[in-house]
Design a protein around this motif. Structure first.
Motif, mmCIF file in Angstrom:
data_model
loop_
_atom_site.group_PDB
_atom_site.id
_atom_site.type_symbol
_atom_site.label_atom_id
_atom_site.label_comp_id
_atom_site.label_asym_id
_atom_site.label_seq_id
_atom_site.Cartn_x
_atom_site.Cartn_y
_atom_site.Cartn_z
ATOM 1 N N GLN A 1256 86.284 42.714 14.058
ATOM 2 C CA GLN A 1256 86.617 41.106 13.627
ATOM 3 C C GLN A 1256 85.230 40.944 13.677
ATOM 4 O OE1 GLN A 1256 89.782 41.724 14.257
ATOM 5 N NE2 GLN A 1256 89.956 39.762 13.857
ATOM 6 N N THR A 1257 84.188 40.904 13.849
ATOM 7 C CA THR A 1257 83.111 39.296 13.925
ATOM 8 C C THR A 1257 81.776 39.739 14.130
ATOM 9 O OG1 THR A 1257 82.272 37.530 13.873
ATOM 10 C CG2 THR A 1257 83.307 38.053 15.665
ATOM 11 N N LEU A 1258 80.815 39.885 13.402
ATOM 12 C CA LEU A 1258 79.133 40.310 13.662
ATOM 13 C C LEU A 1258 78.678 38.765 13.463
ATOM 14 C CD1 LEU A 1258 79.218 43.599 12.214
ATOM 15 C CD2 LEU A 1258 78.919 42.590 13.611
ATOM 16 N N CYS A 1259 77.512 38.540 14.298
ATOM 17 C CA CYS A 1259 76.417 37.740 14.212
ATOM 18 C C CYS A 1259 74.871 38.239 13.995
ATOM 19 C CB CYS A 1259 76.974 35.939 14.894
ATOM 20 S SG CYS A 1259 76.437 36.324 15.874
ATOM 21 N N SER A 1260 73.798 37.081 13.889
ATOM 22 C CA SER A 1260 72.354 37.928 14.800
ATOM 23 C C SER A 1260 72.153 36.638 15.239
ATOM 24 C CB SER A 1260 71.629 37.806 13.294
ATOM 25 O OG SER A 1260 70.428 37.579 13.357
ATOM 26 N N ALA A 1261 71.518 37.392 16.316
ATOM 27 C CA ALA A 1261 71.005 36.262 16.820
ATOM 28 C C ALA A 1261 69.158 36.696 17.400
ATOM 29 C CB ALA A 1261 70.742 36.342 18.850
ATOM 30 N N GLU A 1262 68.305 35.402 16.148
ATOM 31 C CA GLU A 1262 66.891 35.615 15.201
ATOM 32 C C GLU A 1262 66.819 36.679 15.127
ATOM 33 O OE1 GLU A 1262 65.202 33.085 18.765
ATOM 34 O OE2 GLU A 1262 66.135 31.790 18.189
ATOM 35 N N ASP A 1263 67.582 38.175 14.571
ATOM 36 C CA ASP A 1263 66.624 39.253 14.387
ATOM 37 C C ASP A 1263 66.563 39.843 15.944
ATOM 38 O OD1 ASP A 1263 67.385 38.516 11.667
ATOM 39 O OD2 ASP A 1263 65.245 38.873 10.864
ATOM 40 N N ARG A 1264 66.864 39.407 16.516
ATOM 41 C CA ARG A 1264 66.599 40.334 18.014
ATOM 42 C C ARG A 1264 67.801 41.068 18.435
ATOM 43 N NH1 ARG A 1264 64.193 36.186 22.106
ATOM 44 N NH2 ARG A 1264 64.023 38.674 23.155
ATOM 45 N N TYR A 1265 68.584 40.992 18.019
ATOM 46 C CA TYR A 1265 69.860 40.835 18.661
ATOM 47 C C TYR A 1265 71.148 41.085 17.858
ATOM 48 C CZ TYR A 1265 67.971 40.652 23.258
ATOM 49 O OH TYR A 1265 67.003 41.128 24.331
ATOM 50 N N VAL A 1266 72.137 41.926 17.510
ATOM 51 C CA VAL A 1266 73.295 41.217 17.101
ATOM 52 C C VAL A 1266 74.444 41.275 17.683
ATOM 53 C CG1 VAL A 1266 75.216 42.336 15.899
ATOM 54 C CG2 VAL A 1266 72.232 42.293 14.787
ATOM 55 N N LEU A 1267 75.215 40.300 17.620
ATOM 56 C CA LEU A 1267 76.131 40.209 18.496
ATOM 57 C C LEU A 1267 77.868 40.786 17.834
ATOM 58 C CD1 LEU A 1267 74.440 37.732 19.018
ATOM 59 C CD2 LEU A 1267 75.693 37.634 21.066
ATOM 60 N N SER A 1268 78.356 41.376 18.236
ATOM 61 C CA SER A 1268 79.571 41.843 17.847
ATOM 62 C C SER A 1268 81.315 41.473 19.182
ATOM 63 C CB SER A 1268 79.792 43.185 17.842
ATOM 64 O OG SER A 1268 80.048 43.698 18.628
ATOM 65 N N GLY A 1269 82.217 40.746 17.959
ATOM 66 C CA GLY A 1269 83.725 40.353 18.623
ATOM 67 C C GLY A 1269 84.500 41.526 18.596
ATOM 68 N N ALA A 1270 85.510 41.821 19.178
ATOM 69 C CA ALA A 1270 86.133 41.984 18.944
ATOM 70 C C ALA A 1270 87.963 41.977 18.997
ATOM 71 C CB ALA A 1270 86.183 43.376 20.116
ATOM 72 N N ALA A 1271 89.107 42.723 18.106
ATOM 73 C CA ALA A 1271 90.342 42.066 18.043
ATOM 74 C C ALA A 1271 90.705 41.938 19.050
ATOM 75 C CB ALA A 1271 91.186 43.036 17.242
ATOM 76 N N GLN A 1272 91.644 41.737 19.626
ATOM 77 C CA GLN A 1272 92.768 41.523 20.834
ATOM 78 C C GLN A 1272 93.094 42.701 21.425
ATOM 79 O OE1 GLN A 1272 96.685 39.219 19.779
ATOM 80 N NE2 GLN A 1272 96.859 38.882 22.031
ATOM 81 N N ASP A 1273 93.189 43.775 21.370
ATOM 82 C CA ASP A 1273 93.141 44.827 22.167
ATOM 83 C C ASP A 1273 91.915 44.749 23.367
ATOM 84 O OD1 ASP A 1273 95.927 44.946 21.590
ATOM 85 O OD2 ASP A 1273 95.625 46.798 20.274
ATOM 86 N N ASP A 1274 90.677 44.217 22.738
ATOM 87 C CA ASP A 1274 89.987 44.751 23.644
ATOM 88 C C ASP A 1274 89.409 43.162 23.658
ATOM 89 O OD1 ASP A 1274 86.579 44.489 23.567
ATOM 90 O OD2 ASP A 1274 87.099 46.213 23.435
ATOM 91 N N GLY A 1275 89.440 42.358 23.074
ATOM 92 C CA GLY A 1275 88.752 41.001 22.816
ATOM 93 C C GLY A 1275 87.176 40.507 23.666
#
Length: 1283
Positions: A1256-1275
């Motif tokens: 559902q969503t992606l964001c970067s943590a100071e170009d060291r990590y990428v964080l991903s968020g999933a839809a409801q079946d995973d969450g």
């Protein structure tokens, strides 16, 4: 309808004393032995002037004073001579009958008795002025407060030009004195301020003519009615009442009452242990009577104790002053808190048993029926902490003045004393709040929020045995029930904030786990330390409310005695107090003067608003609030609505919803039409109506609280799920359904069945006896785990957070005789004879587990063999009848560890542990031949490992760092809609929000969670921002984090306090995008852009939150925006547009030809400053298209994404594009992949199998990590390494 304005400082002013007729009788010497009865002589209540009473005669439907006209009732005084005292001091009389308008909850019949609790006497000596304080409570529990000033006046009576003395003619004047009282009644407990006001007024009375007395009282009352009450926060209201300057303090926060008391008074009267005794009596709802020879002390000390127990609230009669005629009140059968004169001590103590008698003057706490007060003490560690804090309090003002010179200005001296008192009050509030937190913090651990259940039995079981009596008596009170209701409503009050401030890092980390709670090695060590010191605390607790560790504070055994900071529970030094001075009072009984006063006050507030800096939004909000109050009273209702509307952008916590509802309902047709011409006010009015409807449907009692009880009827699966969740054993819906299947496995007809099968198509049911056996076995096993006594040599080999969850009986093994112990990480042998530790294996090192048989004489005994990767020989244990169960449990733990390691997701291991312990409880409770078969129903991960290989692709495994589950407090996963990373801040204290980086996570229905991005632990409770889906987040600056919502609002969170008290309400559709314009230099203003699905774009001045401009672009659902080289780029479903600052379209790019038939079109886009490229993804196509910004006619690169059904989101990290997608696996199940694309070579470098539902969503943590968020079946949230 007539509008009744907000309440001001004064509700009513009552004058009481002796009637003129009675005075005449006394002066003539008749009936001199009869008691003197006081009565009400005057009543003054707002409104004092109206427009009808003005000279122009124009009708007026509002009262130009802060009043509560809707709460008035008529009080008809009996016909009597009304006193008038002429200039020569002689009494005249004339019979009249008056109708008086008074507040409904004021009993004028009983009021004279409370004004003269000692009775009224005629004396020949002039007594000193004295003050005392009253509290009135109506049938709804609403309190009003009174401050009474008693003062003496001389009496002279002349008849037929002859002076009379005791019934005989006398040539000499007999000077007698009678006492009158003036009682100022207010909705708010401004005891010190109103006492100061009355002191000033009495000084004025003594220098004025007696014939002006009634008019002067009326003027004094009318002046106080002009004083507005400040809203909660750091702004106090100040006004002059010569010769003093009076200050009205604001409430500390929305949930606290006004504090205009000297909270150190009880500490001067009682020792800390006596204070704890009194608090215990109040918490247990005893019948409490305060006694003193000083009437003023009764109310002040009693009110201090009401502040000490906050946020708990006294629910019973509260009458701190009883006159001698009211002593029969103490015969009431219910709990109460009352006060009377020490003179009545013997009478009270002899009449009634089981009273708690508190002598304020002597500092004693006694029982009326026993020599010793039989009230259980608060827990020992709590008491020790409180006594330590109390000893450190600096309570003597004179000691702080030793170094200072004498102050020659009385107002300066008073201001210095107020400042000292504010500091002392803040410290005392923190000490008493810490006391309440230490007593009740772990209550939250035994709450089930979904079903609103408190498991009181398990809470009691977790307490020290010596504390059971205390808690048993407290848990059954109304005061505690109300406290539970607030906790279940997740009220964010001072109690919750202090819990968060003082909890330990260990408990903060535990929010990330879902395992059943057992004592960790760290807690075992602490327990041993306590036992060595004579304390015995079984740390056994119920299964957790799995994600509510964040609500818990430090166990009382860990209470630190470090110096307490002022910020914890109140306004501390970080929130400096400001004052606002009201204009000088006008002649208060002339309408036009009063109106001019209001206009002057409005002008003064307007100037304060214009000079305040936008950064100080808390102060701005208080100015807007006060101006809204004054505008509403002055009849400028539309302007008042505008002021209250401004609170959305400054501080919504002080939004006066009830007042605003009354204001909207009172709008005349013309003013309503005028208000609805303004878009913001029209929306405010409609929102007030919606909230009003919602409030009517809301439960009156704020939601019931249930105590957990075992079932008495057969349970279908739905009822079973609810009961298990209420019990606190486990929350996860899937796990509970598997447990239901295990408990409903059939048995032979010949056996004694305690559970039921589905027969003839009927649904399966669990018998209440089965549930009781299962629940009891679970609790017994849990309790047994608390009593595992591990030798020191064993503790050295275990991690501090490990817990022993299962212990076998004593058996023979290949490593000797002993007991097998299972933790969440390993199996080890607890050897017998000489206690020792032998490592069997860690679960991740297991290669095989099987059951074999070992020869024993002529028999073959079942044994368990465990083959590990670090030993050649297998470990063998003759577990006998336990063999099958241990085999199942170890295989489940092994499978859970393997899956957790491959997915980098510790929750799988926690779930496996829960499954293993449920197996143990099922086998132990069923005690049948099919018990082991029933337990196999819970072998979820072992079956998953066999049925579906859980191998994670190598690239995914190498890139994935960790996974966290933000839905642990939910019964099922919630979609992660938005993620945002904010970097840390240097020089920010832990109490001020902490300096660590944060991860903000928006879940379904407006819930925002905050993680410490340094440890990935939950940092705060969830913040609720509306009830709709959240679409976007933007970190505007260090004080503002903006969140766009489906409900069309932009919510603004303060990242430091993690609180949401501002909203931007200008959008008319779902807010879909936010972006920030780069500042040209450090002096330029920050500008933000927001867009909504209907094409609306608003440009904001960030500092003032004002709209700079707004425009609309034409497209199908505007989805996102981005600033690029001074131009605004807008992405809709059907096109991407380059828009100038004035809103005109510069260029427009349509869908590529091969995707024109795509129903959902564009989903996301990116612009690169370096390469002048535009990248776009599509909701229904597994490809990316790249355009050059100079030529938007046709994409020059198309990048295919294998197994991708559509692109959801994209971000740029270094020279990579990370693309979140949705798709399907070969088996047809939903799957979320992340594609890492090289932005230079236009090739897919990595294909990451990220989630079991779409990304559902992606964001970067100071170009060291990428964080991903999933839809409801995973969450879940995935944390990925960037190369």
């Amino acid at each position: 309808m007539a509008y009744s304005g907000p309440s001001g400082l004064l509700e009513a002013c009552v004058v009481a004393g002796v009637s003129n007729e009675r005075l005449k009788e006394l002066c003539l010497g008749r009936d001199k032995d009869l008691p003197v009865e006081a009565e009400v002589l005057q009543v003054h209540a707002p409104p004092f002037v109206t427009k009808e009473s003005s000279s122009n005669g124009v009708d007026q439907d509002h009262a130009p004073a802060f009043s509560r006209a809707q709460r008035r009732r008529s009080f008809k005084k009996r016909d009597r001579p009304v006193s008038t005292i002429n200039d020569s001091g002689k009494i005249n009389g004339s019979a009249v009958s008056d109708d008086l308008s008074v507040p409904q909850n004021i009993d004028l019949i009983a009021l004279p008795q409370l004004c003269f609790p000692d009775g009224l006497r005629i004396t020949n000596e002039c007594g000193e002025d004295s003050y005392h304080f009253l509290v009135f409570t109506d049938v709804f529990g609403t309190q009003t407060h009174g401050v009474v000033a008693q003062y003496c006046k001389p009496i002279q009576f002349q008849q037929d030009n002859v002076m009379h003395k005791n019934g005989h003619q006398s040539a000499k004047l007999q000077r007698l004195y009678t006492t009158y009282c003036i009682c100022v009644i207010s909705k708010y407990p401004y005891y010190n301020a109103l006492r100061d006001c009355l002191s000033c007024f009495l000084l004025q009375l003594k220098t004025s003519r007696m014939s002006e007395f009634e008019e002067q009282v009326k003027e004094f009352s009318a002046k106080l009615a002009l004083v507005p009450i400040p809203p909660p926060g750091p702004l106090h209201v100040v006004f002059n009442l010569r010769p003093l300057r009076i200050e009205l303090p604001s409430r500390l926060d929305v949930d606290r009452p006004v504090l205009d008391l000297d909270l150190h008074l009880p500490f001067l009267c009682f020792k800390p242990k006596q204070i704890l005794q009194i608090i215990s009596c109040i918490l247990m709802e005893q019948r409490v009577v305060f006694l003193s020879t000083n009437w003023a002390k009764l109310t002040l000390v009693a009110e201090c104790f009401m502040m000490f127990i906050h946020p708990l609230r006294w629910q019973h009669p509260f009458v701190p002053v009883l006159s001698r005629q009211m002593l029969d009140f103490i015969m009431a059968p219910t709990a109460y808190l009352m006060g009377c004169h020490t003179y009545h001590f013997e009478e009270v103590s002899e009449e009634i048993d089981d009273l708690v008698l508190i002598d304020i003057d002597q500092g004693t706490v006694l029982s009326s029926s026993l020599d010793r007060l039989d009230i259980p003490d608060v827990p020992l560690t709590v008491r020790d902490c409180f006594v330590f804090r109390a000893k450190g309090l600096q309570l003597h003002y004179d000691l702080d003045l030793c170094h200072a010179g004498s102050r020659t200005d009385i107002n300066e001296l008073r201001a210095h004393k107020r400042q000292w008192q504010h500091k002392v009050n803040s410290v005392i509030l923190n000490v008493t709040m810490e006391l309440i937190v230490n007593i009740f913090s772990e209550v939250c651990d035994f709450l089930n929020y979904e079903h609103r259940v408190f498991n009181s039995e398990e809470f009691l079981r977790s307490r020290e045995t010596t504390d059971h009596t205390f808690y048993k008596r407290v848990l059954d009170t109304h005061i505690f029930h109300s406290f539970l209701r607030d906790r279940l409503n997740r009220k964010n009050d001072a109690f919750t904030r202090m819990q968060l401030n003082i909890r330990s890092e260990t408990r903060r980390m535990r929010v990330m786990t879902e395992s059943p709670r057992r004592p960790t090695i760290e807690e075992v060590n602490r327990k041993n330390f306590r036992q060595e010191n004579g304390l015995n605390n079984r740390l056994g607790k119920s299964m957790p409310n799995l994600a509510d560790y964040g609500l818990l504070t430090v166990p009382v055994g860990q209470i630190s005695t470090r110096t307490m900071t002022l910020q914890s529970g109140s306004w501390g030094p970080s929130r400096p107090i400001r004052t606002f001075k009201l204009p000088e009072f006008p002649p208060p009984l002339a309408y036009h003067y009063v109106q001019k006063y209001y206009y002057d006050l409005i002008g003064q507030l307007s100037r304060a608003i214009s000079t305040a800096t936008p950064d100080d939004s808390a102060l701005l909000a208080r100015y807007y609030y006060l101006r809204g109050l004054v505008n509403s009273v002055a009849g400028r209702r539309v302007d008042a609505l505008g002021d209250f509307q401004s609170l959305y952008k400054t501080d919504m916590d002080i939004f006066p919803a009830e007042l605003l509802n009354t204001l909207v309902e009172s709008l005349p047709a013309e003013e309503r039409k005028l208000a609805e011409q303004r878009t913001d006010l029209k929306r405010l009015i409609s929102r007030v109506k919606r909230e009003n409807e919602r409030e009517r449907l809301r439960s009156v009692d704020g939601g019931a609280v249930k105590r957990f009880e075992l079932p008495k009827k057969h349970l279908h699966v739905e009822d079973f799920v609810r009961r298990v969740q209420e019990s606190g054993i486990v929350k996860d819906l899937g796990t509970i359904q598997r447990l239901f299947e295990a408990l409903t496995v059939g048995v032979d007809a010949s056996s004694q069945s305690v559970f039921y099968l589905a027969v003839d198509g009927q649904q399966k049911q669990v018998d209440p006896e089965t549930f009781r056996f299962f629940y009891s076995f679970w609790k017994e096993t849990e309790a047994a785990a608390q009593d595992v006594d591990l030798p020191a040599v064993v503790l050295e080999h275990l991690e501090s957070d490990e817990c022993v969850y299962k212990l076998s009986s004593s058996i023979k093994t290949s490593h000797g005789v002993g007991k097998i112990a299972m933790t969440q990480r390993r199996l080890f042998l607890l050897t017998e004879g000489r206690p020792g530790y032998v490592e069997i294996t860690k679960f991740r090192d297991i290669e095989d587990v099987k059951i074999s048989s070992a020869p024993f004489l002529l028999l073959r005994i079942p044994s368990l063999k465990i083959k590990t990767s670090f030993r050649k020989e297998s470990f063998e244990a003759n577990l006998k009848s336990e063999c099958d169960l241990w085999h199942l449990m170890i295989k489940e733990m092994w499978a859970g560890r393997k899956i957790a390691d491959s997915h980098k997701d510790p929750q799988f291991m926690e779930q496996a542990l829960t499954n293993a312990l449920l197996m143990d409880a099922v086998v132990g409770s069923l005690q049948s031949q099919k018990a082991i078969y029933a337990a196999t129903k819970l072998a979820y991960f072992d079956k998953m490992k066999l049925e579906v290989p859980m191998m994670v692709p190598k690239t995914t495994s190498e890139t994935l760092k960790h996974k966290i589950n933000p839905s642990l407090d939910q019964t099922s996963p919630q979609a992660v809609d938005v993620l945002l990373y904010t970097p840390g801040q240097l020089g920010v204290s832990e109490l001020d929000g902490g300096g660590n980086p944060k991860l903000w996570c928006a879940l379904s229905d407006g819930k925002v969670l905050v993680f410490d991005a340094a440890s990935w632990s939950m940092q705060q409770n969830s913040v609720q921002v509306g009830t709709s889906r959240l679409n976007c987040m933007l970190a505007v600056n260090q004080q503002q984090l903006w969140i766009g919502s489906k409900d069309s609002f932009i919510y603004i969170i303060n990242p430091r306090s993690v609180s949401c008290n501002k909203q931007l309400t200008e959008h008319r559709g779902e807010v879909t995008g936010l972006t920030l314009e780069e500042r040209v230099d450090k002096f330029s203003q920050t500008v933000a852009y927001s867009c909504s699905e209907d094409g609306g774009v608003i440009v904001w001045d960030v500092s003032s939150l004002q709209v700079r401009r707004q425009f609309r672009v034409s497209c199908d659902r505007l989805q996102s925006i981005q600033i690029h080289k001074g131009m605004l780029w807008c992405c809709g479903r059907d096109c991407v547009m380059e828009v100038r600052r004035n809103g005109t379209v510069h260029r427009k790019m349509s869908l590529p030809d091969h995707l024109l038939s795509s129903p959902r079109g564009f989903s996301s886009f990116l612009l690169f400053n370096e390469s002048e490229q535009l990248w776009a993804g599509f909701a229904d196509a597994g490809e990316l298209c790249v355009w050059h910004c100079k030529d938007l006619n046709k994409p020059y690169i198309r990048i295919q994404l294998k197994d991708c059904a559509g692109v959801v989101c994209m971000i740029k990290v270094k020279n990579q594009i990370w693309v979140g997608c949705h798709g399907r696996s070969a088996a047809g199940k939903a799957r979320g992949k992340i594609y890492v694309v090289n932005a230079d070579r236009y090739t897919v470098e990595k294909e990451l199998v990220a989630h079991t539902d779409s990304v559902q969503t992606l964001c970067s943590a100071e170009d060291r990590y990428v964080l991903s968020g999933a839809a409801q079946d995973d969450g879940k949230i995935g944390i990925w390494k960037v190369e």
